[in-house]
Design an enzyme around this catalytic site. Structure first.
Site, mmCIF file in Angstrom:
data_model
loop_
_atom_site.group_PDB
_atom_site.id
_atom_site.type_symbol
_atom_site.label_atom_id
_atom_site.label_comp_id
_atom_site.label_asym_id
_atom_site.label_seq_id
_atom_site.Cartn_x
_atom_site.Cartn_y
_atom_site.Cartn_z
ATOM 1 N N SER A 1 0.675 -1.287 -0.009
ATOM 2 C CA SER A 1 0.158 0.079 0.249
ATOM 3 C C SER A 1 0.854 1.322 -0.176
ATOM 4 O O SER A 1 0.352 2.155 -0.382
ATOM 5 C CB SER A 1 -0.720 0.012 1.188
ATOM 6 O OG SER A 1 -0.205 0.097 2.499
ATOM 7 N N HIS B 1 -5.141 -5.178 0.176
ATOM 8 C CA HIS B 1 -4.833 -4.176 -0.981
ATOM 9 C C HIS B 1 -5.202 -4.856 -2.231
ATOM 10 O O HIS B 1 -5.246 -4.295 -3.485
ATOM 11 C CB HIS B 1 -3.820 -3.055 -1.268
ATOM 12 C CG HIS B 1 -3.742 -2.274 0.199
ATOM 13 N ND1 HIS B 1 -4.612 -1.146 0.376
ATOM 14 C CD2 HIS B 1 -3.272 -2.406 1.337
ATOM 15 C CE1 HIS B 1 -4.424 -0.681 1.426
ATOM 16 N NE2 HIS B 1 -3.493 -1.574 2.024
ATOM 17 N N LYS C 1 -11.840 -2.536 2.953
ATOM 18 C CA LYS C 1 -11.610 -1.865 1.667
ATOM 19 C C LYS C 1 -12.222 -2.208 0.563
ATOM 20 O O LYS C 1 -13.563 -1.775 0.731
ATOM 21 C CB LYS C 1 -9.739 -2.282 1.418
ATOM 22 C CG LYS C 1 -8.918 -1.715 2.762
ATOM 23 C CD LYS C 1 -7.765 -2.114 2.642
ATOM 24 C CE LYS C 1 -6.939 -1.377 3.646
ATOM 25 N NZ LYS C 1 -6.900 -1.815 5.146
HETATM 26 C C1 LIG Z 1 -1.618 -4.587 4.244
HETATM 27 C C2 LIG Z 1 -2.756 -4.218 5.463
HETATM 28 N N1 LIG Z 1 -3.088 -5.230 6.232
HETATM 29 C C3 LIG Z 1 -3.849 -5.323 7.545
HETATM 30 C C4 LIG Z 1 -4.408 -3.823 7.290
HETATM 31 C C5 LIG Z 1 -5.328 -3.467 8.690
HETATM 32 O O1 LIG Z 1 -6.633 -3.558 8.202
HETATM 33 P P1 LIG Z 1 -7.827 -2.569 8.824
HETATM 34 O O2 LIG Z 1 -7.780 -1.075 8.493
HETATM 35 O O3 LIG Z 1 -9.085 -3.198 8.085
HETATM 36 O O4 LIG Z 1 -8.023 -2.906 10.319
HETATM 37 C C6 LIG Z 1 -3.993 -2.842 6.571
HETATM 38 C C7 LIG Z 1 -4.790 -1.386 6.659
HETATM 39 O O5 LIG Z 1 -4.686 -0.556 5.895
HETATM 40 C C8 LIG Z 1 -3.447 -2.952 5.723
HETATM 41 O O6 LIG Z 1 -2.817 -2.106 4.619
#
Ligand SMILES: Cc1ncc(COP(=O)(O)O)c(C=O)c1O
Length: 440
Positions: A231, A259, A291
């Protein structure tokens, strides 16, 4: 802005950055109670005295010194999608992860509302003790079918999914190896698990192979953790190669599809579809519902024994409330929509390609982005990232700047999240607006 003023700001930024580095180091250092003066002891029980607070203060001061308005915690008036309203004004929005534009979709909202009418707003307690709602299992079955796995377990937070699952499965005597740019939740999970934690250079499966050749035999179980789409940079791993490496060394592989679900692959089935890898070669398919899936929460899809362990032993499942039924329903509806309308995925991919090619043509530095939903534009300094984001905001474009220490100072950037509902003209207008800022 005069040249002298810019120079003064750059010097101030450098001085603040040095202070911030010192405060960050102090926050990470273990506390050494001196136990000498009562005054010193009383300071130990005040949050203002904590190095962490000094770190936050310095970050605030940085904005004030640089005379840049904070781009954080902006309040949106309604649904934030390709466009959003902030303070009554409309912006083109590149700061949300609703990649297929489903977070404000009326059909999905109607399904969530019906779930509230039927089940109320909360599951109110842990599923294991207080019971489930049909939609919990329906969502898990749908995700398991999507990933072609035996089962799937849904958690209330994506972040907590990584933390609790890694901690539940691995501990002292085990090894967790993750990509150097892995999400904080993977790093935290590894740190809290008590297992040995090592990282390898970003996307470098050969470095992972060499590392495991050197150290694998010293550990009992080994977990390799990577992401389907990163990301910060918008690039992706060669999953085929990572599978070969993990198979060669007898390790488990976790792929975080936060993502990449709904983003990669002709039908949005993620990195495995993109790379032509069968589902069974990955042990833990991790994903978030926040997302593409228009809800909130995280999940792990995998084999039955894995799901059994997590349902009965993962603290973040066992000792945490079940997913709110309305959120589970929203994500189930979003998943069905993704399956029924692959044209959304094609449109998202077209918009990402457009953004990347126009940005490159304009001479902008897009780093290693592959042009799928995440495209950074490297500004070269935190100051520039902040100033560019502010100017763009004045021009009606909402994009988040990423500063040091989230990335190295010279890698400070604007980070654009693209969704299927962006119009081609909105993308062209945005790239042109950024291009005008270069060399100003
Ligand atoms: C790669 C990745 N894993 C886990 C998460 C955590 O997810 P959440 O925001 O749904 O708690 C994110 C959050 O942006 C993320 O980018």
């Amino acid at each position: 802005m005069g040249l002298g003023e810019t120079l003064r700001q750059q010097l101030a930024a450098k001085a603040l950055k040095r202070q911030l580095e010192r405060a960050t180091d102090a926050a990470a250092a273990p506390g050494v109670p001196d136990g000498q003066a009562a005054q010193a002891l009383s300071a130990r029980s005040r949050f203002e005295a904590m190095p962490q607070f000094q770190q936050v203060k310095l970050m605030r001061e940085m904005g004030e010194t640089l005379r840049v308005e904070s781009p954080f915690f902006r309040v949106h008036d309604g649904v934030a999608g390709a466009t959003t309203q902030i303070g009554g004004r409309e912006y083109i929005n590149f700061a949300n992860y609703s990649y297929l534009g489903l977070a404000g979709d009326p059909t999905i909202a109607a399904r969530a509302k019906a779930a509230i009418d039927r089940y109320g707003t909360s599951a109110s307690a842990s599923r294991i003790v207080a019971g489930e709602r049909p939609v919990h299992r329906e969502l898990e079955r749908a995700l398991a079918a999507f990933y072609e796995t035996d089962d799937c377990v849904a958690f209330v937070s994506g972040n907590a999914t990584n933390v609790t699952v890694i901690g539940a499965l691995f501990g002292p005597g085990d090894l967790i190896v993750h990509d150097a740019l892995a999400h904080n939740s993977i790093v935290q999970g590894a740190q809290l698990s008590g297992a040995k934690r090592l990282s390898f250079a970003h996307n470098d499966w050969q470095a992972l192979d060499e590392l495991l050749t050197r150290v694998r035999r010293e550990y009992r179980n080994v977990l390799v953790a990577i992401e389907g789409l990163y990301s910060m940079d918008g690039d992706l791993p060669d999953l085929q190669r990572f599978c070969e490496v993990k198979e060669r060394h007898g390790a488990f592989l976790l792929v975080d599809e936060a993502h990449s679900l709904g983003v990669l692959g002709a039908t949005g089935r993620g990195i495995r579809e993109h790379c032509g890898v069968t589902s069974d070669r990955v042990d833990l398919w991790m994903g978030t519902m926040s997302k593409t899936l228009a809800g909130c929460g995280g999940f792990i899809a995998g084999c039955q024994p894995l799901a059994d362990i997590l349902r009965h032993l993962a603290p973040g499942f066992l000792y945490s409330v079940g997913l709110a039924p309305a959120l589970a329903e929203a994500s189930l509806a979003a998943l069905e929509c993704l399956l029924a309308q692959p044209e959304r995925v094609a449109q998202l991919q077209a918009r990402g390609r457009q953004f990347l090619s126009e940005a490159r043509a304009a001479g902008l530095d897009t780093g290693t982005s592959a042009g799928y939903a995440v495209v950074p534009i490297i500004t070269g300094s935190s100051l520039k990232a902040a100033q560019w984001a502010n100017t763009l905001f004045e021009d009606g474009i909402n994009v988040q700047p990423i500063f040091y220490p989230a990335v190295e100072e010279k890698a400070a950037r604007l980070r654009f999240f693209i969704c299927s509902t962006h119009e081609p003209e909105q993308i062209s207008q945005t790239v042109a607006a950024v291009a005008r800022l270069v060399g100003r």
